[in-house]
Design a protein around this motif. Structure first.
Motif, mmCIF file in Angstrom:
data_model
loop_
_atom_site.group_PDB
_atom_site.id
_atom_site.type_symbol
_atom_site.label_atom_id
_atom_site.label_comp_id
_atom_site.label_asym_id
_atom_site.label_seq_id
_atom_site.Cartn_x
_atom_site.Cartn_y
_atom_site.Cartn_z
ATOM 1 N N ALA A 1 0.837 -1.204 0.000
ATOM 2 C CA ALA A 1 0.000 0.000 0.000
ATOM 3 C C ALA A 1 0.870 1.252 0.000
ATOM 4 C CB ALA A 1 -0.922 -0.004 1.209
ATOM 5 N N VAL A 2 0.518 2.189 -0.849
ATOM 6 C CA VAL A 2 1.142 3.515 -0.864
ATOM 7 C C VAL A 2 0.030 4.554 -0.972
ATOM 8 C CG1 VAL A 2 3.361 2.800 -1.876
ATOM 9 C CG2 VAL A 2 1.504 3.470 -3.372
ATOM 10 N N PRO A 3 0.282 5.774 -0.506
ATOM 11 C CA PRO A 3 -0.745 6.809 -0.612
ATOM 12 C C PRO A 3 -1.091 7.105 -2.073
ATOM 13 C CG PRO A 3 1.054 7.510 0.830
ATOM 14 C CD PRO A 3 1.488 6.243 0.167
ATOM 15 N N ALA A 4 -2.321 7.485 -2.319
ATOM 16 C CA ALA A 4 -2.768 7.796 -3.679
ATOM 17 C C ALA A 4 -1.924 8.905 -4.304
ATOM 18 C CB ALA A 4 -4.240 8.190 -3.670
ATOM 19 N N TYR A 5 -1.433 9.829 -3.483
ATOM 20 C CA TYR A 5 -0.660 10.967 -4.003
ATOM 21 C C TYR A 5 0.827 10.639 -4.205
ATOM 22 C CZ TYR A 5 0.471 11.326 0.951
ATOM 23 O OH TYR A 5 0.874 11.059 2.232
ATOM 24 N N ALA A 6 1.231 9.415 -3.909
ATOM 25 C CA ALA A 6 2.644 9.023 -4.062
ATOM 26 C C ALA A 6 3.053 9.121 -5.528
ATOM 27 C CB ALA A 6 2.853 7.601 -3.545
ATOM 28 N N PRO A 7 4.351 9.364 -5.789
ATOM 29 C CA PRO A 7 4.813 9.458 -7.173
ATOM 30 C C PRO A 7 4.684 8.119 -7.906
ATOM 31 C CG PRO A 7 6.673 9.586 -5.652
ATOM 32 C CD PRO A 7 5.429 9.582 -4.828
ATOM 33 N N ALA A 8 4.716 8.183 -9.231
ATOM 34 C CA ALA A 8 4.564 6.994 -10.075
ATOM 35 C C ALA A 8 5.582 5.916 -9.718
ATOM 36 C CB ALA A 8 4.675 7.376 -11.543
ATOM 37 N N GLN A 9 6.822 6.302 -9.412
ATOM 38 C CA GLN A 9 7.836 5.315 -9.027
ATOM 39 C C GLN A 9 7.358 4.497 -7.836
ATOM 40 O OE1 GLN A 9 12.263 5.949 -8.261
ATOM 41 N NE2 GLN A 9 11.427 5.928 -6.184
ATOM 42 N N ASP A 10 6.807 5.147 -6.831
ATOM 43 C CA ASP A 10 6.356 4.435 -5.641
ATOM 44 C C ASP A 10 5.213 3.475 -5.973
ATOM 45 O OD1 ASP A 10 8.243 5.993 -4.425
ATOM 46 O OD2 ASP A 10 6.865 6.970 -3.031
ATOM 47 N N HIS A 11 4.305 3.893 -6.841
ATOM 48 C CA HIS A 11 3.197 3.015 -7.240
ATOM 49 C C HIS A 11 3.722 1.810 -8.019
ATOM 50 C CE1 HIS A 11 -0.372 5.181 -5.877
ATOM 51 N NE2 HIS A 11 0.332 6.288 -6.107
ATOM 52 N N LEU A 12 4.688 2.024 -8.900
ATOM 53 C CA LEU A 12 5.284 0.920 -9.661
ATOM 54 C C LEU A 12 5.969 -0.072 -8.724
ATOM 55 C CD1 LEU A 12 6.217 -0.488 -12.282
ATOM 56 C CD2 LEU A 12 8.185 1.083 -12.279
ATOM 57 N N LEU A 13 6.836 0.437 -7.864
ATOM 58 C CA LEU A 13 7.569 -0.426 -6.942
ATOM 59 C C LEU A 13 6.607 -1.176 -6.019
ATOM 60 C CD1 LEU A 13 10.457 2.034 -6.068
ATOM 61 C CD2 LEU A 13 10.618 -0.011 -7.527
ATOM 62 N N ALA A 14 5.611 -0.476 -5.511
ATOM 63 C CA ALA A 14 4.637 -1.091 -4.597
ATOM 64 C C ALA A 14 3.827 -2.169 -5.314
ATOM 65 C CB ALA A 14 3.719 -0.028 -4.013
ATOM 66 N N TYR A 15 3.443 -1.915 -6.555
ATOM 67 C CA TYR A 15 2.679 -2.910 -7.308
ATOM 68 C C TYR A 15 3.496 -4.185 -7.505
ATOM 69 C CZ TYR A 15 -0.207 -5.133 -10.810
ATOM 70 O OH TYR A 15 -0.990 -6.042 -11.482
ATOM 71 N N LEU A 16 4.805 -4.025 -7.597
ATOM 72 C CA LEU A 16 5.687 -5.173 -7.796
ATOM 73 C C LEU A 16 6.151 -5.786 -6.475
ATOM 74 C CD1 LEU A 16 7.747 -3.804 -10.804
ATOM 75 C CD2 LEU A 16 5.747 -5.302 -10.824
ATOM 76 N N GLY A 17 5.553 -5.352 -5.370
ATOM 77 C CA GLY A 17 5.830 -5.965 -4.077
ATOM 78 C C GLY A 17 7.016 -5.387 -3.331
#
Length: 140
Positions: free
Chosen positions: A115-131
């Motif tokens: 889980a990352v905040p909705a406002y997190a940068p794209a890098q954080d969403h990518l990394l988080a999606y990949l575990g």
């Protein structure tokens, strides 16, 4: 990795990082170079078999881009370096990851999404999606 037309290509063999063979960064570099070389060799050909998957050349390029960017982040972070994935690249790679990575890829190829905040940068969403934990950092 091999062409599905069976034209004598050698299957790709993954070497586990804990196999005690060499520098992980060099193994990553060599693996990426092999993927790129094989992809270039079959650019005009048909589907490419990677394990149980059959991918087109552009799909192999997309998967390779995700692998190189994210494993590059892994290596840099493990070495105590902050090397962010550029925002435009992270946005494109996240779109690709959402299309290419399925629940069947977890937990064997990727960890569960973090889980990352909705406002997190794209890098954080990518990394988080990949575990991965985007806030993880080694302190030297």
């Amino acid at each position: 990795m091999r062409r599905t037309s069976g034209q004598g290509a050698v299957p790709y063999q993954r070497v586990p990082l804990d196999a005690g063979v060499g520098n992980p960064a060099l193994l990553l570099r060599d693996g990426a170079a092999e993927v790129l070389g094989r992809w270039a060799a079959v650019l005009a050909g048909g589907p490419i078999a990677i394990g149980d998957r059959h991918l087109t050349s552009p799909m192999v390029a997309a998967v390779g881009a995700i692998e190189i960017a994210v494993h590059g982040w892994d290596v840099a972070t493990a070495c105590g370096e902050r090397r962010p994935i550029p925002a435009p690249m992270a946005e494109e790679l996240l779109d690709l990851a959402l299309l290419l990575i399925t629940p069947h890829d977890r937990p064997s190829r990727f960890g569960r999404p973090v889980a990352v905040p909705a406002y997190a940068p794209a890098q954080d969403h990518l990394l988080a999606y990949l575990g991965r934990r985007p806030d993880w950092f080694v302190c030297n």
